[in-house]
Structures are given as structure tokens and as C-alpha cells.
Design an enzyme around this catalytic site. Structure first.
Site, PDB file in Angstrom:
ATOM      1  N   SER B 130       0.815  -1.214   0.000  1.00  0.00           N
ATOM      2  CA  SER B 130       0.000   0.000   0.000  1.00  0.00           C
ATOM      3  C   SER B 130       0.849   1.266   0.000  1.00  0.00           C
ATOM      4  CB  SER B 130      -0.898   0.033   1.240  1.00  0.00           C
ATOM      5  OG  SER B 130      -1.694  -1.114   1.293  1.00  0.00           O
ATOM      6  N   GLU B 245      -3.096 -17.281   0.705  1.00  0.00           N
ATOM      7  CA  GLU B 245      -3.337 -16.816   2.063  1.00  0.00           C
ATOM      8  C   GLU B 245      -4.743 -17.250   2.450  1.00  0.00           C
ATOM      9  OE1 GLU B 245      -0.851 -13.648   3.774  1.00  0.00           O
ATOM     10  OE2 GLU B 245      -0.738 -15.830   3.774  1.00  0.00           O
ATOM     11  N   SER B 373     -10.837  -3.857   1.687  1.00  0.00           N
ATOM     12  CA  SER B 373     -11.918  -3.315   2.516  1.00  0.00           C
ATOM     13  C   SER B 373     -13.198  -4.096   2.249  1.00  0.00           C
ATOM     14  CB  SER B 373     -12.148  -1.844   2.196  1.00  0.00           C
ATOM     15  OG  SER B 373     -12.851  -1.737   0.968  1.00  0.00           O
ATOM     16  N   GLU B 375     -15.995  -3.035   1.396  1.00  0.00           N
ATOM     17  CA  GLU B 375     -16.667  -2.580   0.162  1.00  0.00           C
ATOM     18  C   GLU B 375     -16.043  -3.287  -1.048  1.00  0.00           C
ATOM     19  OE1 GLU B 375     -15.595  -0.356   2.551  1.00  0.00           O
ATOM     20  OE2 GLU B 375     -17.629  -0.236   3.343  1.00  0.00           O
TER      21      GLU B 375
HETATM   22  C1  LIG Z   1      -4.545  -2.733  10.402  1.00  0.00           C
HETATM   23  C2  LIG Z   1      -4.057  -2.584   8.996  1.00  0.00           C
HETATM   24  C3  LIG Z   1      -2.913  -3.246   8.597  1.00  0.00           C
HETATM   25  C4  LIG Z   1      -2.428  -3.106   7.292  1.00  0.00           C
HETATM   26  N1  LIG Z   1      -1.267  -3.743   6.950  1.00  0.00           N
HETATM   27  C5  LIG Z   1      -0.770  -3.558   5.698  1.00  0.00           C
HETATM   28  C6  LIG Z   1       0.513  -4.118   5.339  1.00  0.00           C
HETATM   29  O1  LIG Z   1       1.161  -4.797   6.144  1.00  0.00           O
HETATM   30  N2  LIG Z   1       0.997  -3.888   4.097  1.00  0.00           N
HETATM   31  C7  LIG Z   1       0.298  -3.170   3.177  1.00  0.00           C
HETATM   32  O2  LIG Z   1       0.777  -3.030   2.067  1.00  0.00           O
HETATM   33  N3  LIG Z   1      -0.897  -2.605   3.478  1.00  0.00           N
HETATM   34  C8  LIG Z   1      -1.446  -2.774   4.717  1.00  0.00           C
HETATM   35  N4  LIG Z   1      -2.660  -2.192   5.047  1.00  0.00           N
HETATM   36  C9  LIG Z   1      -3.299  -1.331   4.064  1.00  0.00           C
HETATM   37  C10 LIG Z   1      -4.627  -1.834   3.529  1.00  0.00           C
HETATM   38  O3  LIG Z   1      -4.421  -2.828   2.591  1.00  0.00           O
HETATM   39  C11 LIG Z   1      -5.354  -0.607   2.955  1.00  0.00           C
HETATM   40  O4  LIG Z   1      -5.677   0.250   4.027  1.00  0.00           O
HETATM   41  C12 LIG Z   1      -6.632  -0.991   2.233  1.00  0.00           C
HETATM   42  O5  LIG Z   1      -6.344  -1.673   1.055  1.00  0.00           O
HETATM   43  C13 LIG Z   1      -7.486   0.244   1.911  1.00  0.00           C
HETATM   44  O6  LIG Z   1      -6.745   1.237   1.267  1.00  0.00           O
HETATM   45  P1  LIG Z   1      -6.796   2.746   1.783  1.00  0.00           P
HETATM   46  O7  LIG Z   1      -6.471   2.725   3.219  1.00  0.00           O
HETATM   47  O8  LIG Z   1      -5.960   3.560   0.892  1.00  0.00           O
HETATM   48  O9  LIG Z   1      -8.300   3.187   1.648  1.00  0.00           O
HETATM   49  P2  LIG Z   1      -9.029   3.651   0.301  1.00  0.00           P
HETATM   50  O10 LIG Z   1      -8.736   2.677  -0.771  1.00  0.00           O
HETATM   51  O11 LIG Z   1      -8.761   5.069   0.053  1.00  0.00           O
HETATM   52  O12 LIG Z   1     -10.534   3.468   0.737  1.00  0.00           O
HETATM   53  C14 LIG Z   1     -11.270   4.468   1.457  1.00  0.00           C
HETATM   54  C15 LIG Z   1     -12.744   4.074   1.443  1.00  0.00           C
HETATM   55  O13 LIG Z   1     -13.200   4.023   0.087  1.00  0.00           O
HETATM   56  C16 LIG Z   1     -13.758   2.769  -0.211  1.00  0.00           C
HETATM   57  N5  LIG Z   1     -13.496   2.375  -1.602  1.00  0.00           N
HETATM   58  C17 LIG Z   1     -12.329   2.417  -2.269  1.00  0.00           C
HETATM   59  N6  LIG Z   1     -12.470   1.939  -3.519  1.00  0.00           N
HETATM   60  C18 LIG Z   1     -13.758   1.561  -3.642  1.00  0.00           C
HETATM   61  C19 LIG Z   1     -14.530   0.970  -4.677  1.00  0.00           C
HETATM   62  N7  LIG Z   1     -14.001   0.631  -5.863  1.00  0.00           N
HETATM   63  N8  LIG Z   1     -15.834   0.699  -4.430  1.00  0.00           N
HETATM   64  C20 LIG Z   1     -16.396   1.016  -3.231  1.00  0.00           C
HETATM   65  N9  LIG Z   1     -15.725   1.571  -2.233  1.00  0.00           N
HETATM   66  C21 LIG Z   1     -14.412   1.841  -2.422  1.00  0.00           C
HETATM   67  C22 LIG Z   1     -13.065   1.816   0.758  1.00  0.00           C
HETATM   68  O14 LIG Z   1     -13.828   0.658   0.972  1.00  0.00           O
HETATM   69  C23 LIG Z   1     -12.953   2.666   1.996  1.00  0.00           C
HETATM   70  O15 LIG Z   1     -14.158   2.611   2.717  1.00  0.00           O
HETATM   71  C24 LIG Z   1      -3.134  -2.317   6.356  1.00  0.00           C
HETATM   72  C25 LIG Z   1      -4.303  -1.653   6.763  1.00  0.00           C
HETATM   73  C26 LIG Z   1      -4.765  -1.776   8.060  1.00  0.00           C
HETATM   74  C27 LIG Z   1      -6.017  -1.061   8.450  1.00  0.00           C
END
Ligand SMILES: Cc1cc2nc3c(=O)[nH]c(=O)nc-3n(C[C@H](O)[C@H](O)[C@H](O)COP(=O)(O)OP(=O)(O)OC[C@H]3O[C@@H](n4cnc5c(N)ncnc54)[C@H](O)[C@@H]3O)c2cc1C
Lengths: 347, 398
Positions: B130, B245, B373, B375
Site C-alpha cells: 500500500s 493466504e 476493505s 466494500e
Molecule cells: C490494520 C491494517 C494493517 C495493514 N497492513 C498492511 C501491510 O502490512 N501492508 C500493506 O501493504 N498494506 C497494509 N494495510 C493497508 C490496507 O491494505 C489498505 O488500508 C486498504 O487496502 C485500503 O486502502 P486505503 O487505506 O488507501 O483506503 P481507500 O482505498 O482510500 O478506501 C477508502 C474508502 O473508500 C472505499 N473504496 C475504495 N475503492 C472503492 C470501490 N471501488 N468501491 C467502493 N468503495 C471503495 C473503501 O472501501 C474505503 O471505505 C493495512 C491496513 C490496516 C487497516
């Protein structure tokens, strides 16, 4: 003998095929015109082909199905939303068999083999059981010749409904299944099981079969809705391409999968005799809520057409809600689940 | 509600139980994928190495790399349950992901170097996927890898890197080609987290603790051979590794255990002498949540059985992920609400379970976001499970 997974899948296909041929959706239109009634033709076919005898033990020439097999039939019957009293007959026979009544009263078995139906009141739960009575409230599909199981704190009485039995029809929101209040004379009690546990066993069996039926009802509504969402266009797109609709359908599907797991788990619990109460309360909480919710969502996705009398969808909504409230509402089962786990009454 | 174990699984389980009995580490089991304390790392690594060594983890690897070559989802399930029941740590980090990637796509020298180190848990691994602008839309990632002479030069930023502050190696996704479509320009690398130019900055999460980090790469040089597969193959490698996984979270934190803990809580008297459970609304809501928790477990068990018989559906894991994470959050929320005004009291000052529910209320939110997520899971269920039209996916070349 209980089936293995593969056999059960084949069995499901056979059930579905039967109902698709004998009880297609179009057949439901009669209920929009005439109101609830008993589908005699379908029942004859079900009797003829042995469906009604699935819960009769093998040594009595029946299907010998465990509940894990019988819920498959209940689910498919629910999916077809058909008007023959198959689910109650199977559930009732299952309990009669368990308490040896079919062996001690061969005439009962003979009548069932010849097409007699078995039924029970659906407005009860174990906390509402009272003293033995000569009446039963909200009995499904009672008519002369039906066997009626009447639960009480003393156990179960098996009543043969006859021409003299007072049955007064009750109008309900369910347009397919008929309900009545029944008052009978002690002379028509053909057998009594003096064991409160028998009344509980009727309840637990009926709840699981009902949850399976509701699951089928919800699946049918879901299938209709998924198909509609792929065909109906607005704004030059199929409505199924709008994320609000996609997520709604995904959630409906998730609830169906949860209900499926809950029903299968409960049926297995009864077959194994382990964690029976916990499992049936879980099945009704999850399955009862799921069916009502899924059918409601189905209506929303159908838009105006789903609000019309002519569209069969409301028959499914009606059945799902009726089932949800009968044999203990989800709220009742949720409190009962906690009581069962706490090992004591909680309030 | 238990899976029926056959004789060989029972003896596997008994072996594990006795192993745990004789080798129980002194470090605590943490919820979810929380990071061990830095001072606990040595013991943590030794414990994980022991699990590999004794065939409880990684038994599915090919024989030449120390496994039996026979995957068994039922055994995995037994291991997860037993570790949880015994309250001992489970191996965390990206070790499994990188092992899958290497076994399928790695060069021989890479396998020979890294696979034994993974089994001996010499290193802690993190997942560098990410970025600030690439979360759900992971393929939009911008961290660059440029080949300069015999080295890849990495520049960019990752975020939410769980265990990044404790890691020795990272499984990195970076863009190697700006000219092709966004998925096609991504490559997979192994990066030494101690390389010069890497800056790991711990982030505090909602609970106040630190499990994840920001990671900055300022012209970090890594050997040319650290690429996995070929340039542009990163997306394919990642998808394949992620598919292996398992939907683990429901066996990390059991929702049925949480529900049982709540039942115990509502049977205890409050300061004013009343017992929460005697309220109709409390018992009803707890019953609903308990039913939900039991179904979560049933779905999980069915998933394991399906995996074991090769009959998994395309969206089974997504369904379990949504049901688990939302049930888990609902249970934690109820745990706080039950306490009324005193529910705001956090930490050891809370008279209820040392503040467990206040912490759980916040921690539970990670599961509905991470690993795709909810969603995104719903999009997946609708598209791959129900055959509904796909979301618009504008192709970007950068
Ligand atoms: C506890 C924790 C541990 C993590 N560990 C890792 C790790 O070790 N390595 C790593 O690489 N990443 C890690 N992550 C990152 C995680 O994979 C991302 O947070 C996740 O993929 C969401 O991306 P974002 O945070 O940028 O949110 P965004 O993608 O910006 O999403 C924000 C909101 O928009 C919604 N949204 C986005 N796109 C769509 C769509 N197409 N349709 C509908 N809704 C949508 C999402 O559901 C969310 O509600 C971790 C996250 C958490 C919370």
C-alpha cells in the site's frame, strides 16, 4: 440412512427438478385470485412418489432420512412456495417416528402412507406451553383426515381431525398456507406421548424445517432479483451495474450463505443430539431475520413492479414474515439462546 | 460446534498439544496480527522456528524445501485453533506470502537462500504494497524501481506496513515500467529492510499502539537478482501468493469466544447491584450477536472443509471476511455499550476486563479495512460470485 454430501447434492437436484415441473412459479398465480388453499393435485403427486414418507424409518419402508437430509426438501419446497403441506407432514412424521408412534399405531402409519397429512400449531413456543387442551391455535393446513400434533406441558397428543372437529379458518398475511384454529373432542385423540420432551422435540424439529423453508423462499426471491438486476435498464445501464444495487445483492447473498450454514448446523445438531437448543435458536435468529430482510430487499430492487399485486414477489415476502413470527420470533430465540448458554432463566 | 477430526488429525492435534505443553514461550499471544514487542522478538522467532521444525507450520511445502508436499487445510485449522486455545503466539509477518511467491516464481538461488531462512524464522518479513495514493486501487502504486547497472534503485513511499519497524526483509511491489498499463508495469522484489536509504517511521494507530509504519525509500539500492520472476510479473505473482493466504482472521480472534466473554460479563452485577443480563434488550441483543458468532464459525468450518475437498467457491473467503469482521466489530461495540457511562473508562482503570472492550472497540476496525476493505469484498462478491457488471476501471499508464 443419512446421505453423504454427494448424495445430498443429487437429492437436492431431484427435489428441485420435481418442484420445477410440478409447482412452477406460474402455478402461484392461483393464490393471487383464490387465496390460500391446499394444493390437492400436488399433494397426490408428492404422496405417490414417496416424498411424504421421507421421515418414516427404513424398517417401516420409509425414506429414513435424517434431518440433515430432510431440510433439503424443506428448502426446495420453500423455493417453490408450493401449497402442499409437505414440510409439516415431514416434520410431524419425524417426531412421531422418534417416539415410536408409527410402530405402536400401525393405522396412523397406514393413513400417512395413503396420503394423510400431519400438522401442528405454529403459534407456540416452549414458554407458552400450558396444560393439556382440546384446542390448537394457528394450525397449518388442517382438514378432515389430517393428523394434528398438539403440544402441551404434558407432552404431545395426536389428534385425528374429522368432520366433527371444529376448524375455523384464520385469515393471515400468508396467502399460500392456510391457517385455522382447531377445537376437538377428546374422542379423536388417537395417541398421547406423556413426555414434555416430545413437545420440545416437535418444536425444535419444526423450527429447523421452517428455517430451511424460509431459506428456500429467500433464495427464490434472490434469484428473481439477481435476474431482474441483469435485465432491467435505467440511465442506459443495467441496474445491476450500480454499486448501490451490487452491494445490496452481495449483502443478500451473504445473508443467504449465513442462513444456509445455520440451517445445516442445526439439522446436524438434532441428528447428533448435541447442542440442539443452541443450534436451533441460532438457525431461527439468523435464518428468520435473513429471509425477511432478503425478501424486503428483493422488493426494493424490483421498483414499482415489485409493489404490484400481480407480481408474485409479495407471496414470498408474506411467507418469510409469517415464518419469522411463527414458532418463536427471532427475538424470542435470541433470549432463549442466551438462557441455554447461561444454563438458567435470565429474567 | 466442532469439526469431526479423524484419527490422524487427532494424533496431529495431540502432538501439537504436547509440543505446546513442553515448549510454551513466556511471551504473550497478541490479538490479530499485532506486532510483538521488540524485546520479545528473539523468543518470538525461536518459537515460530520450532513450529516449522516440528511440522506444524509449512508442512505443505515441497519435500525438497523441508515440507511433506501435502497441503492440508484441516491441519492448518487445527494449528490455528490449538495455538489460540493455548494462548500462545502464532507466526505473523509476510513469511507465508513470500514463501508462496518464491516457491512458484522464485529463481533457484533465491529459493536456496531464503526458504531455509523462512523455516528457521531467522528474519521477520513485512508486506510493502500500500501507498498513500494506492490503497484499494493497489495497481495505481507509484514507488519506482529503476535498473541502474547491476542494481535496482528504489524511490518512493509505502504506508500501513505492518511489522515494518521489526522487519529484516520486505516483499515489495514497485513500478518498473511507466509506459505500459498500470497492472503490467509492476514488479515484485525482496528488499533488505536494513539497506541504506530506507526510513521506517512508526505510525500510531487508533488504539495508540504501533503495529504499522510509513516506509520511505530514497534511492535505495538492491541487487539486480532481488527481483522475483521477471519485470512486469509483479501483479500476477501477488495475486497468486494472496490466493494461498487463507481467511485467517477468524481463527486469530474467535468471535464465539468473544460472545462467551460477553455472556460472562452480563452475568456480573454492576456497582448498583443490577445484573445487565436481566434486561430483555440485553439478552436479546446478546443472543443475536451470539447467533451471528456461531454462524461465523460454521461458515469458517465449511470453508475449511471445502478447501480440503477442493470445492471452494470463488467468493467463499470474501464472504467469511465480511461476516467475521463485522460480527467482531459488533461484539466489541456491544461490550462497550453494555457498560453504560462507565464504558468510557479505558485501560486498567476500567473495572471491566481491564479495558479489554474499549481497546477491542477500536482495534476491531482494522479488520473491516485491511486485506481488502469490506466494500471491495462486496464488489468482488457481486462481480465474481453473482456475475454482475464490473466497476469501471479506468486504465492509467502511470
Ligand atoms: C490494520 C491494517 C494493517 C495493514 N497492513 C498492511 C501491510 O502490512 N501492508 C500493506 O501493504 N498494506 C497494509 N494495510 C493497508 C490496507 O491494505 C489498505 O488500508 C486498504 O487496502 C485500503 O486502502 P486505503 O487505506 O488507501 O483506503 P481507500 O482505498 O482510500 O478506501 C477508502 C474508502 O473508500 C472505499 N473504496 C475504495 N475503492 C472503492 C470501490 N471501488 N468501491 C467502493 N468503495 C471503495 C473503501 O472501501 C474505503 O471505505 C493495512 C491496513 C490496516 C487497516
Amino acid at each position: 440412512m443419512p446421505m453423504d454430501l454427494e448424495e445430498r447434492d443429487e437429492f437436492r437436484a431431484v427435489c428441485r427438478d420435481f418442484f420445477a415441473k410440478r409447482a412452477p412459479v406460474d402455478r402461484l398465480r392461483r393464490y393471487l385470485v383464490e387465496g390460500s388453499d391446499f394444493d390437492d393435485d400436488l399433494w397426490s403427486a408428492l404422496v405417490e412418489q414417496g416424498w411424504a414418507l421421507l421421515a418414516v424409518p427404513e424398517n417401516l419402508d420409509g425414506g429414513g432420512g435424517g434431518l440433515a437430509d430432510l431440510v433439503v426438501v424443506a428448502e426446495e419446497a420453500g423455493r417453490a412456495l408450493q401449497g402442499a403441506p409437505l414440510v409439516t407432514t415431514i416434520a410431524g412424521t419425524f417426531v412421531l417416528a422418534r417416539y415410536g408412534v408409527l410402530e405402536s399405531h400401525p393405522e396412523v402409519l397406514e393413513s400417512i402412507v395413503a396420503g394423510a397429512t400431519v400438522t401442528y400449531p405454529m403459534g407456540f413456543d416452549p414458554t407458552s406451553l400450558g396444560e393439556r387442551t382440546n384446542s390448537a391455535h394457528l394450525v397449518a393446513d388442517a382438514r378432515p383426515g389430517s393428523y394434528l400434533l398438539v403440544p402441551s406441558d404434558s407432552g404431545l397428543d395426536l389428534v385425528l381431525v374429522d368432520a366433527m372437529t371444529k376448524t375455523s379458518a384464520v385469515e393471515t398475511m400468508d396467502l399460500v398456507r392456510s391457517f385455522s384454529d382447531v377445537g376437538f373432542d377428546s374422542s379423536v385423540v388417537v395417541a398421547s406421548i406423556d413426555d414434555r420432551q416430545a413437545a420440545i422435540d416437535l418444536f425444535t424439529t419444526a423450527v429447523v424445517m421452517q428455517a430451511a423453508e424460509s431459506l428456500g423462499v429467500a433464495r427464490a426471491a434472490f434469484d428473481m432479483t439477481l435476474a431482474y438486476s441483469k435485465e432491467r435498464k435505467q440511465f442506459d445501464r443495467t441496474i445491476g451495474s450500480f454499486q448501490a444495487i451490487k452491494h445490496r445483492l452481495a449483502d443478500m447473498y451473504i445473508e443467504l450463505q449465513c442462513a444456509t450454514a445455520a440451517v445445516a448446523g442445526a439439522a446436524e445438531s438434532i441428528d447428533n443430539g448435541s447442542e440442539v437448543l443452541e443450534s436451533i435458536h441460532t438457525a431461527k435468529s439468523v435464518g428468520g431475520r435473513a429471509a425477511s430482510w432478503v425478501t424486503s430487499q428483493a422488493q426494493q430492487v424490483h421498483g414499482g413492479i415489485g409493489f404490484t399485486w400481480e407480481h408474485v414477489l409479495h407471496l414470498y415476502i408474506r411467507r418469510a414474515k409469517a415464518n419469522e413470527l411463527l414458532l418463536g420470533s427471532p427475538a424470542w430465540h435470541e433470549r432463549a439462546l442466551v438462557e441455554a448458554l447461561a444454563g438458567e432463566p435470565v429474567s | 460446534m466442532q469439526l469431526q477430526l479423524d484419527d490422524s488429525l487427532v494424533s496431529f492435534r495431540d502432538g501439537l498439544r504436547s509440543y505446546i505443553g513442553h515448549n510454551r514461550p513466556s511471551i504473550p499471544r497478541l490479538p490479530g496480527s499485532r506486532s510483538p514487542q521488540p524485546e520479545d522478538m528473539a523468543e518470538f522467532k525461536a518459537w515460530c522456528a520450532g513450529l516449522f521444525d516440528n511440522g506444524f507450520v509449512g508442512f505443505d511445502w515441497p519435500e525438497e524445501w523441508g515440507g511433506t508436499g501435502v497441503p492440508d487445510p484441516l491441519k492448518d485449522y487445527v494449528v490455528d485453533l490449538e495455538l489460540a486455545d493455548a494462548g500462545v503466539p502464532r507466526p505473523v509477518g509476510a513469511f507465508n506470502l513470500i514463501a508462496r511467491a518464491l516457491l512458484e516464481f522464485g529463481a533457484d538461488e533465491q529459493k536456496a537462500f531464503y526458504l531455509p531462512r523462512i523455516r528457521s524464522f531467522t528474519d521477520m518479513w513485512c508486506q510493502l504494497f500500500s501507498e498513500p495514493d494506492a490503497g484499494s486501487d493497489l495497481a495505481a502504486l507509484r514507488t519506482r524501481a529503476e535498473l541502474v547497472g547491476d542494481e535496482w534503485v528504489i524511490t518512493g513511499q509505502k504506508v500501513w506496513t505492518t511489522h515494518g519497524h521489526l522487519s529484516d526483509f520486505g516483499f515489495l511491489l514497485a513500478r518498473t515500467d511507466q509506459t505500459v498499463s498500470k497492472h503490467a508495469g509492476i514488479s515484485a522484489f525482496i528488499i533488505d529492510m536494513h539497506s541504506p536509504g530506507i526510513d521506517v517511521r512508526p505510525l500510531r494507530e487508533v488504539t495508540g499502539a504501533t503495529d504499522f509504519n510509513e516506509v520511505f525509500f530514497d534511492s535505495v539500492r538492491i541487487p539486480r537478482d532481488n527481483i522475483i520472476g521477471s519485470p512486469g510479473q509483479g501483479w500476477e505473482i501477488t495475486r497468486s501468493a494472496l490466493a494461498h493466504e487463507r481467511a485467517l482472521s477468524l481463527r486469530e480472534d474467535s468471535v464465539v469466544d468473544s460472545a462467551a466473554r460477553l455472556l460472562e460479563l452480563v452475568q456480573r452485577s454492576r456497582a448498583d447491584g443490577t445484573v445487565p443480563l436481566s434486561g430483555d434488550d440485553v439478552s436479546r441483543r446478546l443472543g443475536e450477536l451470539t447467533a451471528r458468532a456461531r454462524v461465523t464459525d460454521l461458515l469458517g468450518m465449511e470453508g475449511v472443509l471445502r478447501a480440503a475437498t477442493g470445492t471452494s467457491g470463488p467468493v467463499d473467503a470474501a464472504i467469511v471476511k465480511v461476516v467475521f469482521s463485522e460480527t467482531n466489530l459488533a461484539l466489541a461495540t456491544f461490550g462497550v455499550e453494555l457498560q453504560g457511562a462507565d464504558g468510557i473508562i479505558a485501560g486498567p482503570a476500567s473495572r471491566v476486563d481491564d479495558g479489554h472492550w474499549q481497546e477491542a472497540y477500536l482495534w476491531a476496525r482494522g479488520f473491516t479495512i485491511s486485506a481488502g476493505s469490506n466494500e471491495i469484498m462486496r464488489n468482488l462478491i457481486a462481480e465474481n460470485g453473482l456475475g454482475l457488471p464490473r466497476e469501471p476501471r479506468p486504465e492509467r499508464s502511470k
